[in-house]
Design a protein around this motif. Sequence first.
Motif, PDB file in Angstrom:
ATOM      1  N   PRO A 126       0.823  -1.222   0.000  1.00 19.21           N
ATOM      2  CA  PRO A 126       0.000   0.000   0.000  1.00 19.21           C
ATOM      3  C   PRO A 126       0.850   1.263   0.000  1.00 19.21           C
ATOM      4  O   PRO A 126       1.839   1.365   0.734  1.00 19.21           O
ATOM      5  CB  PRO A 126      -0.800  -0.128   1.296  1.00 19.21           C
ATOM      6  CG  PRO A 126      -0.813  -1.584   1.596  1.00 19.21           C
ATOM      7  CD  PRO A 126       0.508  -2.096   1.121  1.00 19.21           C
ATOM      8  N   PRO A 127       0.472   2.262  -0.837  1.00 18.65           N
ATOM      9  CA  PRO A 127       1.198   3.527  -0.882  1.00 18.65           C
ATOM     10  C   PRO A 127       0.808   4.403   0.295  1.00 18.65           C
ATOM     11  O   PRO A 127      -0.130   4.083   1.034  1.00 18.65           O
ATOM     12  CB  PRO A 127       0.727   4.142  -2.199  1.00 18.65           C
ATOM     13  CG  PRO A 127      -0.680   3.627  -2.331  1.00 18.65           C
ATOM     14  CD  PRO A 127      -0.658   2.234  -1.769  1.00 18.65           C
ATOM     15  N   PRO A 128       1.500   5.525   0.487  1.00 19.95           N
ATOM     16  CA  PRO A 128       1.039   6.497   1.480  1.00 19.95           C
ATOM     17  C   PRO A 128      -0.349   6.994   1.112  1.00 19.95           C
ATOM     18  O   PRO A 128      -0.807   6.824  -0.022  1.00 19.95           O
ATOM     19  CB  PRO A 128       2.093   7.624   1.386  1.00 19.95           C
ATOM     20  CG  PRO A 128       3.265   7.011   0.710  1.00 19.95           C
ATOM     21  CD  PRO A 128       2.727   5.950  -0.196  1.00 19.95           C
ATOM     22  N   PRO A 129      -1.066   7.617   2.047  1.00 21.51           N
ATOM     23  CA  PRO A 129      -2.401   8.150   1.728  1.00 21.51           C
ATOM     24  C   PRO A 129      -2.358   9.026   0.478  1.00 21.51           C
ATOM     25  O   PRO A 129      -1.447   9.840   0.290  1.00 21.51           O
ATOM     26  CB  PRO A 129      -2.760   8.957   2.979  1.00 21.51           C
ATOM     27  CG  PRO A 129      -1.994   8.293   4.078  1.00 21.51           C
ATOM     28  CD  PRO A 129      -0.703   7.857   3.451  1.00 21.51           C
ATOM     29  N   ARG A 130      -3.366   8.860  -0.364  1.00 23.58           N
ATOM     30  CA  ARG A 130      -3.393   9.564  -1.645  1.00 23.58           C
ATOM     31  C   ARG A 130      -4.150  10.883  -1.527  1.00 23.58           C
ATOM     32  O   ARG A 130      -5.139  10.976  -0.792  1.00 23.58           O
ATOM     33  CB  ARG A 130      -4.056   8.690  -2.706  1.00 23.58           C
ATOM     34  CG  ARG A 130      -3.315   7.371  -2.974  1.00 23.58           C
ATOM     35  CD  ARG A 130      -4.065   6.561  -4.017  1.00 23.58           C
ATOM     36  NE  ARG A 130      -3.477   5.252  -4.243  1.00 23.58           N
ATOM     37  CZ  ARG A 130      -2.496   5.010  -5.121  1.00 23.58           C
ATOM     38  NH1 ARG A 130      -2.006   6.004  -5.844  1.00 23.58           N
ATOM     39  NH2 ARG A 130      -2.032   3.791  -5.288  1.00 23.58           N
ATOM     40  N   PRO A 131      -3.709  11.891  -2.271  1.00 25.20           N
ATOM     41  CA  PRO A 131      -4.447  13.160  -2.277  1.00 25.20           C
ATOM     42  C   PRO A 131      -5.836  12.971  -2.874  1.00 25.20           C
ATOM     43  O   PRO A 131      -6.084  12.029  -3.641  1.00 25.20           O
ATOM     44  CB  PRO A 131      -3.578  14.083  -3.135  1.00 25.20           C
ATOM     45  CG  PRO A 131      -2.777  13.161  -3.993  1.00 25.20           C
ATOM     46  CD  PRO A 131      -2.545  11.930  -3.171  1.00 25.20           C
TER      47      PRO A 131
ATOM     48  N   ALA B 179      -6.813   6.118 -12.084  1.00 29.10           N
ATOM     49  CA  ALA B 179      -5.804   5.124 -12.449  1.00 29.10           C
ATOM     50  C   ALA B 179      -4.534   5.787 -12.943  1.00 29.10           C
ATOM     51  O   ALA B 179      -3.422   5.407 -12.539  1.00 29.10           O
ATOM     52  CB  ALA B 179      -6.372   4.187 -13.520  1.00 29.10           C
ATOM     53  N   ARG B 180      -4.651   6.788 -13.802  1.00 33.60           N
ATOM     54  CA  ARG B 180      -3.464   7.458 -14.314  1.00 33.60           C
ATOM     55  C   ARG B 180      -2.912   8.461 -13.302  1.00 33.60           C
ATOM     56  O   ARG B 180      -1.701   8.559 -13.124  1.00 33.60           O
ATOM     57  CB  ARG B 180      -3.786   8.183 -15.619  1.00 33.60           C
ATOM     58  CG  ARG B 180      -2.557   8.871 -16.230  1.00 33.60           C
ATOM     59  CD  ARG B 180      -2.853   9.559 -17.540  1.00 33.60           C
ATOM     60  NE  ARG B 180      -1.675  10.238 -18.028  1.00 33.60           N
ATOM     61  CZ  ARG B 180      -0.739   9.696 -18.802  1.00 33.60           C
ATOM     62  NH1 ARG B 180      -0.868   8.447 -19.194  1.00 33.60           N
ATOM     63  NH2 ARG B 180       0.320  10.393 -19.194  1.00 33.60           N
ATOM     64  N   GLY B 181      -3.807   9.200 -12.660  1.00 31.12           N
ATOM     65  CA  GLY B 181      -3.361  10.262 -11.773  1.00 31.12           C
ATOM     66  C   GLY B 181      -2.935   9.809 -10.404  1.00 31.12           C
ATOM     67  O   GLY B 181      -2.232  10.552  -9.694  1.00 31.12           O
ATOM     68  N   GLY B 182      -3.378   8.628  -9.985  1.00 30.94           N
ATOM     69  CA  GLY B 182      -2.980   8.141  -8.675  1.00 30.94           C
ATOM     70  C   GLY B 182      -3.597   8.905  -7.521  1.00 30.94           C
ATOM     71  O   GLY B 182      -3.029   8.943  -6.428  1.00 30.94           O
ATOM     72  N   ILE B 183      -4.768   9.508  -7.748  1.00 27.64           N
ATOM     73  CA  ILE B 183      -5.457  10.264  -6.710  1.00 27.64           C
ATOM     74  C   ILE B 183      -6.795   9.598  -6.405  1.00 27.64           C
ATOM     75  O   ILE B 183      -7.238   8.706  -7.134  1.00 27.64           O
ATOM     76  CB  ILE B 183      -5.683  11.735  -7.131  1.00 27.64           C
ATOM     77  CG1 ILE B 183      -6.589  11.816  -8.362  1.00 27.64           C
ATOM     78  CG2 ILE B 183      -4.344  12.423  -7.386  1.00 27.64           C
ATOM     79  CD1 ILE B 183      -6.963  13.233  -8.784  1.00 27.64           C
ATOM     80  N   VAL B 184      -7.426  10.025  -5.324  1.00 28.79           N
ATOM     81  CA  VAL B 184      -8.783   9.619  -5.005  1.00 28.79           C
ATOM     82  C   VAL B 184      -9.721  10.727  -5.479  1.00 28.79           C
ATOM     83  O   VAL B 184      -9.436  11.914  -5.285  1.00 28.79           O
ATOM     84  CB  VAL B 184      -8.944   9.377  -3.492  1.00 28.79           C
ATOM     85  CG1 VAL B 184     -10.403   9.123  -3.133  1.00 28.79           C
ATOM     86  CG2 VAL B 184      -8.077   8.202  -3.046  1.00 28.79           C
TER      87      VAL B 184
ATOM     88  N   ASN C 177     -13.924  10.484   6.717  1.00 31.68           N
ATOM     89  CA  ASN C 177     -14.011   9.102   6.245  1.00 31.68           C
ATOM     90  C   ASN C 177     -13.031   8.718   5.151  1.00 31.68           C
ATOM     91  O   ASN C 177     -12.840   7.528   4.898  1.00 31.68           O
ATOM     92  CB  ASN C 177     -15.432   8.827   5.726  1.00 31.68           C
ATOM     93  CG  ASN C 177     -16.475   8.851   6.814  1.00 31.68           C
ATOM     94  OD1 ASN C 177     -16.651   7.877   7.544  1.00 31.68           O
ATOM     95  ND2 ASN C 177     -17.178   9.971   6.934  1.00 31.68           N
ATOM     96  N   ILE C 178     -12.429   9.681   4.482  1.00 34.60           N
ATOM     97  CA  ILE C 178     -11.698   9.335   3.259  1.00 34.60           C
ATOM     98  C   ILE C 178     -10.455   8.510   3.532  1.00 34.60           C
ATOM     99  O   ILE C 178      -9.989   7.763   2.658  1.00 34.60           O
ATOM    100  CB  ILE C 178     -11.356  10.618   2.450  1.00 34.60           C
ATOM    101  CG1 ILE C 178     -11.147  10.260   0.965  1.00 34.60           C
ATOM    102  CG2 ILE C 178     -10.143  11.332   3.026  1.00 34.60           C
ATOM    103  CD1 ILE C 178     -12.383   9.721   0.290  1.00 34.60           C
ATOM    104  N   ALA C 179      -9.907   8.590   4.725  1.00 35.34           N
ATOM    105  CA  ALA C 179      -8.724   7.776   5.040  1.00 35.34           C
ATOM    106  C   ALA C 179      -9.023   6.293   4.918  1.00 35.34           C
ATOM    107  O   ALA C 179      -8.128   5.495   4.589  1.00 35.34           O
ATOM    108  CB  ALA C 179      -8.231   8.104   6.447  1.00 35.34           C
ATOM    109  N   GLN C 180     -10.277   5.904   5.156  1.00 37.03           N
ATOM    110  CA  GLN C 180     -10.633   4.488   5.057  1.00 37.03           C
ATOM    111  C   GLN C 180     -10.564   3.978   3.622  1.00 37.03           C
ATOM    112  O   GLN C 180     -10.501   2.759   3.399  1.00 37.03           O
ATOM    113  CB  GLN C 180     -12.045   4.269   5.618  1.00 37.03           C
ATOM    114  CG  GLN C 180     -12.236   4.765   7.042  1.00 37.03           C
ATOM    115  CD  GLN C 180     -11.207   4.193   7.994  1.00 37.03           C
ATOM    116  OE1 GLN C 180     -10.964   2.984   7.995  1.00 37.03           O
ATOM    117  NE2 GLN C 180     -10.589   5.057   8.786  1.00 37.03           N
ATOM    118  N   PHE C 181     -10.573   4.884   2.661  1.00 40.63           N
ATOM    119  CA  PHE C 181     -10.467   4.518   1.246  1.00 40.63           C
ATOM    120  C   PHE C 181      -9.052   4.743   0.703  1.00 40.63           C
ATOM    121  O   PHE C 181      -8.839   4.687  -0.507  1.00 40.63           O
ATOM    122  CB  PHE C 181     -11.457   5.346   0.428  1.00 40.63           C
ATOM    123  CG  PHE C 181     -12.892   5.138   0.813  1.00 40.63           C
ATOM    124  CD1 PHE C 181     -13.664   4.173   0.179  1.00 40.63           C
ATOM    125  CD2 PHE C 181     -13.473   5.900   1.808  1.00 40.63           C
ATOM    126  CE1 PHE C 181     -14.996   3.984   0.526  1.00 40.63           C
ATOM    127  CE2 PHE C 181     -14.805   5.723   2.161  1.00 40.63           C
ATOM    128  CZ  PHE C 181     -15.562   4.754   1.534  1.00 40.63           C
ATOM    129  N   GLY C 182      -8.113   5.040   1.586  1.00 39.01           N
ATOM    130  CA  GLY C 182      -6.744   5.299   1.160  1.00 39.01           C
ATOM    131  C   GLY C 182      -6.470   6.739   0.823  1.00 39.01           C
ATOM    132  O   GLY C 182      -5.400   7.059   0.299  1.00 39.01           O
TER     133      GLY C 182
END
Length: 533
Positions: free
Chosen positions: A127-132, A157-162, A205-210
């Motif tokens: 798992p990566p660090p938390p994503r922006p 997928a391309r940007g690596g963000i949530v 809540n967003i931390a629960q989704f990475g």
Amino acid sequence: MAPTSVLCRVVCVLVAATMAAGCARGWDEPASTSADPSLVQIASGTVRGVVGRDHRLFAGIPYAAPPVGALRWQPPQPAPTWDGVRDATAFGPRCLQDLDGGVELGRQTDEDCLNLHVWTPAVDSDPPPPRPVMVWIHGGAFVNGSGSVYDAQHLVARGGIVVVTLNYRLGTMGFLAHPALGPAGAVGNYGLSDQQAALRWVRDNIAQFGGDPGKVTVAGQSAGGMSVCDHLVAPGSEGLFDAAIIQSGPCQAQVALPEAERISIDYAREVGCADPAAAAGCLRALPADKLREPVRYFRIGDDALSGPVTGSAVLPTDPMATFADGDAARVPIAIGTTRDEFTLFMALEHLRGRELLPAGYPDVLAETFGPNADAVAQRYPLDRYGGSAPLAYSAAVTDGVFACVDERIGADLARHGPVYAYEFNDRQAPAPEPFATLPFPVGASHSLELQYLFDVGNAPELDPAQQALSDQMIDYWSEFVRTGAPHRAGSPEWPALGEGPVPRQRLSLAPGDIRVFDDFAQIHQCPFWDGLK
């Protein structure tokens, strides 16, 4: 802001993505593992989403209580909790709106609509660090649209963000400002309060989704961009985001509370609730279907939109004045417009048989620009546009309502923080097939840049050069979300706006021709517009 009836169709035609989970391109069945990536525990309960090859989607998650019954025209209340596992594989209903035109393929609308959708990259074995996080606010003139039409699969997928997309109350349900509905000054802006509730949900809540709750960018286009302007100055939005993206947001199109109250009283009278003493109960007792027709505020010609109310508890100040005073949130900003904002609206009017002829040009200018109509006619004469009234009128509205407002906002905000300005300039951008029959070109018009950022199921395909531009735009946007500066290795540099006498450099986005230019204000005749009273 764009006319309501037109903007609805723009979103419908260009952004209507596949509506049922499992139909989006590349989705697989949920993985069955001991650490099931389709399951996420949040404050309200457990949700099960859809796992694809390169992304996950958790759809239709309630972020507030249903705004029905006694909660109609009340601030959003906390979402209910649930036991067991809640299905999050299908989008929930969009908020109540006019069904005219079959917006979003006739998708269900309902008062119970305060739900959001979380798109994340695929789960890695390491798992990566938390994503922006980018929270996307949809457009639609504050009268229709929904978060579900923005398929962020390729973006995450391309940007690596949530990416989080959301619904908020629209039209009459979201912005009616009848003084009987609440304490003095505390009416209207229910849709804006919904957006704030969604931002608080993301924080919690967003931390629960990475996702990283400390790295949130609020973004939107058209009415969504205008909403972002409001969040930059609204007290209740303070601290809920760290950067902002404003796309084609005419942030001058706010209405002051006294005018909104007057219009809302007239609206209540028309739906049978004329008695001021009984209006609140009367309005709350009406069937929802009787309230689909939106309350209409800011006007362009014959058309109008709903929207935020200034001088109110939720939005005490007008964003444009607050930007000029230097009192807005001091966060990194990306802001821009399209080269030919208004041509698409004229195209849609033409296709409905409401063609603007040269003889009608003075009248439509008078309806839109009032006492400045003659000056606008001289600045935008028909002969400069080959005698085409739609092109002349589109150029005037593009410049006066979108481009030069954007230029003014950028200049004001750049005095206090980094601002990155762009113009989407693909004048061959794909548009719906019927537009090929028009007697004038659509060009790089309002909303056409959205298909370069989001997967759009029914939009014409991008050619290879346009697809390369799409990839570059996603790289810029996701890097801005990640760092607050859209600098991306391998892409042309995007400089921040200069201050004072330094030329205001802006990035032009066109296939094979991404470049910096500094004559945006001259191209769009902003000195003329700035000089009008």
